[in-house]
Design an enzyme around this catalytic site. Structure first.
Site, short mmCIF file in Angstrom:
data_model
loop_
_atom_site.label_atom_id
_atom_site.label_comp_id
_atom_site.label_asym_id
_atom_site.label_seq_id
_atom_site.Cartn_x
_atom_site.Cartn_y
_atom_site.Cartn_z
N LYS A 32 0.83 -1.21 0.00
CA LYS A 32 0.00 0.00 0.00
C LYS A 32 0.87 1.26 0.00
O LYS A 32 0.68 2.17 -0.81
CB LYS A 32 -0.91 0.03 1.24
CG LYS A 32 -1.94 -1.09 1.27
CD LYS A 32 -2.84 -0.99 2.48
CE LYS A 32 -2.14 -1.17 3.81
NZ LYS A 32 -1.52 -2.48 4.04
N THR A 33 1.82 1.29 0.91
CA THR A 33 2.67 2.48 1.01
C THR A 33 3.50 2.63 -0.26
O THR A 33 3.71 3.73 -0.76
CB THR A 33 3.55 2.38 2.27
OG1 THR A 33 2.70 2.19 3.40
CG2 THR A 33 4.37 3.64 2.47
N ASP A 219 -2.08 7.81 4.02
CA ASP A 219 -1.64 6.46 4.39
C ASP A 219 -2.23 6.11 5.75
O ASP A 219 -2.58 7.00 6.52
CB ASP A 219 -0.10 6.40 4.45
CG ASP A 219 0.44 4.98 4.36
OD1 ASP A 219 -0.36 4.03 4.23
OD2 ASP A 219 1.68 4.81 4.40
N GLU A 220 -2.35 4.85 6.07
CA GLU A 220 -2.86 4.39 7.38
C GLU A 220 -4.21 5.04 7.69
O GLU A 220 -4.44 5.50 8.81
CB GLU A 220 -1.85 4.71 8.49
CG GLU A 220 -0.43 4.22 8.24
CD GLU A 220 -0.21 2.76 8.60
OE1 GLU A 220 -1.18 2.10 9.00
OE2 GLU A 220 0.94 2.29 8.46
N GLN A 250 -5.61 -3.38 10.89
CA GLN A 250 -4.49 -2.75 11.58
C GLN A 250 -4.89 -1.47 12.30
O GLN A 250 -4.05 -0.61 12.58
CB GLN A 250 -3.35 -2.45 10.61
CG GLN A 250 -2.72 -3.71 10.03
CD GLN A 250 -1.51 -3.39 9.17
OE1 GLN A 250 -0.50 -2.92 9.68
NE2 GLN A 250 -1.61 -3.60 7.89
N ARG A 607 5.07 -7.51 10.97
CA ARG A 607 6.30 -6.71 10.78
C ARG A 607 7.45 -7.60 10.34
O ARG A 607 8.47 -7.12 9.85
CB ARG A 607 6.73 -5.99 12.08
CG ARG A 607 5.75 -4.98 12.67
CD ARG A 607 5.26 -4.00 11.65
NE ARG A 607 3.98 -4.42 11.11
CZ ARG A 607 3.47 -3.97 9.97
NH1 ARG A 607 4.13 -3.10 9.24
NH2 ARG A 607 2.31 -4.39 9.53
P1 ATP Z 1 1.65 -2.18 6.00
O1 ATP Z 1 0.22 -2.65 5.99
O2 ATP Z 1 2.46 -2.93 7.00
O3 ATP Z 1 1.77 -0.70 6.07
P2 ATP Z 1 2.02 -1.99 3.15
O4 ATP Z 1 0.83 -2.58 2.52
O5 ATP Z 1 2.11 -0.52 3.20
O6 ATP Z 1 2.26 -2.64 4.59
P3 ATP Z 1 4.61 -1.85 1.89
O7 ATP Z 1 5.36 -1.44 3.10
O8 ATP Z 1 4.30 -0.83 0.88
O9 ATP Z 1 3.26 -2.59 2.36
O10 ATP Z 1 5.32 -3.06 1.19
C1 ATP Z 1 5.79 -4.21 1.90
C2 ATP Z 1 7.06 -4.75 1.28
O11 ATP Z 1 6.76 -5.37 0.05
C3 ATP Z 1 8.06 -3.67 0.99
O12 ATP Z 1 9.34 -4.17 1.25
C4 ATP Z 1 7.86 -3.42 -0.50
O13 ATP Z 1 9.01 -2.90 -1.12
C5 ATP Z 1 7.52 -4.79 -1.01
N1 ATP Z 1 6.68 -4.78 -2.24
C6 ATP Z 1 5.46 -4.27 -2.37
N2 ATP Z 1 4.97 -4.43 -3.62
C7 ATP Z 1 5.94 -5.08 -4.31
C8 ATP Z 1 6.05 -5.56 -5.65
N3 ATP Z 1 5.08 -5.39 -6.55
N4 ATP Z 1 7.20 -6.19 -6.00
C9 ATP Z 1 8.18 -6.37 -5.10
N5 ATP Z 1 8.14 -5.95 -3.82
C10 ATP Z 1 7.03 -5.32 -3.42
MG MG Z 2 2.27 0.81 4.84
#
Ligand code: ATP
Ligand code: MG
Length: 746
Positions: A32-33, A219-220, A250, A607
């Site tokens: 997402k981020t 975000d969040e 979350q 995490r």
């Molecule tokens: P959270 O819910 O914990 O905030 P999130 O959904 O924001 O998590 P991110 O932190 O954006 O997730 O991504 C998690 C990990 O996965 C990061 O290391 C990111 O670089 C990797 N990632 C996300 N999408 C891809 C992709 N398409 N290809 C490779 N790596 C990815």
């Molecule tokens: Mg995130």
């Protein structure tokens, strides 16, 4: 378009769907981020949107910094101009510009919880409210939660509707707001509420920001509260290019008014909203993700999500039961040492997460013993320390003379013969005359019934007047030097508590360094330093901001602070019923409370990238009581095939009679006060004493009053004194002047 090729299909869709409301609802680690940063890049590069027309809201200042850097890495220059910040920082920026439209001055003070409590206490005293029945923290939290829902004092009173308790709180609330206004001060909640007021009362101002921000991202989003929801709604109202991302599983800040409905009702508030779901997790191994999914499944109120990963299976979740919290620390440090030595891990790969800050002390001590460098996020923040708050209070009064809480904090600190009665007389006088407290101080000659204190107050007024001259012309370094000199603050510390004086003067040294660095930074940028801006910086540093990226250190923090972050190896310490889930949540009888704890557990588990350790102790001493808690129900929610359980049975190699509590031990050892004030800044100017004899040599272990235990790396003769380089596991390498450092061989 290369950089967008690494996105999966729904991620790419979310990046490219730039117009209109968009909800990205997805589980942990699904990118997402990452989508947000790519979306910003895409808007700038492909849609040719000017960077400053984009606003992105993050949950912490640290996340904001990271996002800005990532965008810059993606697109190069220009990334810096995107408005990325937290709700609070954004609001401060907006209010500094326009708050004079709604009765405040632009140089308003920001009150933290402590300041706010003081104000509440005063009001309670005046209203004769019995502290036995009304605790100031309870009143403050009621006020805060009203503010989070945008319920003003009058509306609050209406709602009380005969309920005596609410009636009383509403009276305090009304008076509290009056005094904040009189002091030209805002508490943290006000930063948001006043921005909403500003936008609602001054459409022109809102229009300015409508024109500025064409694209808004949050975000969040699952942790936004009522006032944040309203703010976003106001800002996005014109263009409706609003993209929010979050995960209802979350949501962990309900106690601060976060309202999960903001994300669940997005589609009904923003008609035509597009909803995109992400289902692939890129962060964790299959086993870790499996455990997380199984735990969160036990929550009834949630949107069911599928979350899968292509990553390898990985190790099972390690659950380890120990006998005491000391063994727990031992197990964790042993595991880290082994990981570093045998598996090629680095310190920064490790995070130790826990439910409450009180758990950190023993873990820290374990890390010190093992010589493992670590960084503690949270705990007693630097800015909560008395000496720092005192000096900041001086600066606040100099910046905003109507700040009454700050003025009263320092009028007799250090002691200068101005008693409580004198302060009361001044207060009574200004209550009638309608002046601010400092105006009363300046007008002391006209105030009746003050005899002895009068001369002292006049001297204080004169000193503040002189200091203000430096503040007004932006001579901040000089201001700080004069302030410390003329108040005699550092000398007074010795008289106060010789044992703590050295550490306190060092803390002030750090504050001085921070101010110097700020001034130099401004000057290098060709800009005027201002006290106002410096205080703003100081007021908004969240604890998480102490986390520096390139630091090779183990991280310790609460589960709450870990949101959004990821680490190769995670320890979740204290997995016991009564601690996690907390005793309170277990006893409230409310299913919502346990479900919130379970979401926190889900945040913790997710995490971890490669390995996850959970530890439970059979007995635990916390807050002075020993408890015998069963293993956390959350551990038993993980299916047996994903779990590997171990029991450690008291073979720790810690000696019985060895002092366990290094911090207390440190305090016990009386260290004579030898240090010159803020030697970190002016060390080279201090003349060295004659005949320095050191009782330690390179390689020895020494103890420093503040940095704790470290190893001497190098001793250099520097003129008439020695310079000693010491490596402290918890603070890194420090160069110290031997005769001032107070190092003791151990
Ligand atoms: P959270 O819910 O914990 O905030 P999130 O959904 O924001 O998590 P991110 O932190 O954006 O997730 O991504 C998690 C990990 O996965 C990061 O290391 C990111 O670089 C990797 N990632 C996300 N999408 C891809 C992709 N398409 N290809 C490779 N790596 C990815
Ligand atoms: Mg995130």
């Amino acid at each position: 378009m290369d950089k967008y090729a690494t996105l999966n299909e729904p991620q790419r869709e979310a990046v490219m769907c730039t117009e209109g409301p968009l909800l990205l609802l997805a589980g942990a680690g699904s990118g997402k981020t990452r989508v947000l940063t790519h979306r910003i890049a895409y808007l700038i590069e492909e849609k040719h949107v000017l960077p400053w027309k984009i606003m992105a809201i993050t949950f912490t200042n640290k996340a904001a910094k990271e996002m800005r850097e990532r965008v810059e890495r993606l697109i190069g220059a220009g990334g810096q101009d995107v408005w990325v910040s937290t709700f609070h920082s954004s609001c401060v920026r907006i209010l500094r510009r326009y708050i004079d439209e709604i009765d405040y001055d632009r140089n308003f003070s920001i009150y933290d919880t402590d300041d706010a409590k003081k104000l509440i206490r005063e009001i309670m005293k005046e209203y004769n409210i019995d502290p036995k029945y009304f605790k100031e923290s309870m009143i403050l939290s009621e006020i805060s939660s009203a503010k989070n829902q945008l319920i003003g004092p009058k509306a609050f009173q209406k709602q009380a509707d005969g309920d005596m308790r609410k009636e009383i709180i509403s009276r305090v609330y009304i008076e509290y707001q009056k005094r904040l206004l009189k002091n030209n001060a805002l508490d943290f909640d006000d930063l948001l509420c006043k921005t909403v007021d500003l936008f609602e009362q001054r459409p022109k101002v809102l229009e300015y920001y409508h024109n500025l921000f064409q694209y808004i991202m949050v975000d969040e989003y699952q942790d936004t509260n009522g006032v944040q929801f309203r703010l976003v709604k106001l800002l996005a109202d014109k263009h409706k290019n609003l993209c929010v991302v979050g995960d209802d599983d979350q949501s962990i800040y309900r106690f601060r008014g976060a309202d999960i409905r903001n994300i669940l009702d997005f589609e009904s508030v923003y008609k035509n909203a597009k909803v995109i779901r992400l289902e692939q997790n890129y962060r964790s191994t299959k086993n870790i993700l499996g455990a997380a999914n199984e735990v969160i499944r036990n929550n009834r109120k949630r949107k069911v999500k599928k979350l899968w990963t292509d990553n390898h299976e990985g190790e099972r979740i390690h659950h380890v039961q120990v006998n005491s919290e000391v063994e727990e620390a031992q197990f964790i440090t042993d595991t880290i040492v082994r990981g570093i030595e045998d598996e090629g891990h680095e310190y920064y790969h490790y995070a130790i997460l826990y439910r409450t800050n009180a758990q950190s002390r023993l873990l820290e001590e374990g890390l010190v013993r093992a010589g493992i460098p670590y960084r503690l996020v949270g705990g007693v923040s630097f800015y909560q320390r008395k000496e720092i708050k005192d000096i900041i209070a001086y600066l606040k009064v100099l910046n905003n003379s109507t700040d009454e809480v700050a003025a009263k904090r320092i009028i007799n600190v250090p002691k200068r013969g101005i008693g409580a009665t004198t302060v009361e007389r001044i207060q009574e006088y200004v209550n009638i005359s309608g002046q601010s407290f400092m105006e009363g101080v300046n007008d002391i000659e006209s105030i009746p019934n003050i005899s002895r204190g009068k001369k002292n107050v006049a001297e204080f007024a004169m000193m503040m007047h002189d200091l203000k001259a430096f503040a007004d012309r932006g001579a901040l370094k000089r201001l700080m030097d004069e302030l410390l000199e003329r108040t005699g603050y550092i000398e007074s510390l010795k008289a106060d508590d010789a044992l703590k004086a050295e550490e306190r003067s060092e803390n002030i040294g750090e504050l001085v360094s921070k101010l110097y660095a700020y001034v130099e930074d401004r000057e290098a940028a060709g800009e005027e330093p201002s006290l106002n801006e410096f205080l703003e910086d100081v007021a908004l540093v969240a604890d998480i901001d102490q986390l520096e990226d390139d630091d090779n250190k183990v991280i310790l923090m609460t589960l709450h602070s870990a949101k959004g972050l990821e680490f190769p190896v995670v320890f979740m310490a204290g997995m016991e019923d009564g601690l996690f889930p907390s005793f309170m949540s277990m006893n409230s009888g409310l299913i919502e409370d346990i479900e919130e704890e379970r979401r926190l557990c889900y945040v913790g588990i997710t995490r971890a990238q490669d390995k996850l350790y959970m530890t439970s102790s059979r007995s635990r001493m916390l807050y002075g009581n020993t408890n015998y808690n069963p293993v956390s129900r959350f551990v038993s929610e993980i299916p047996a095939e994903l779990l590997e359980s171990n029991s450690v049975s008291g073979q720790s190699d810690i000696q019985e009679n060895e002092p366990m509590n290094l911090i207390e031990e440190r305090a016990r050892r009386k260290t004579a006060f030898k240090q010159k004030p803020y030697s970190t800044v002016t060390a080279s100017a201090i003349p060295a004493p004659e005949g320095v004899v050191l009782d330690y040599a390179a390689g020895d272990l020494v103890k420093h009053p503040k940095y704790g235990i470290g190893q001497v790396k190098l001793i250099e003769a520097g003129g008439a004194d020695y310079q000693v380089t010491v490596n402290f596991p918890s603070h890194g390498k420090k160069k110290l002047i031997a005769s001032f450092a107070g190092l003791k061989k151990i």
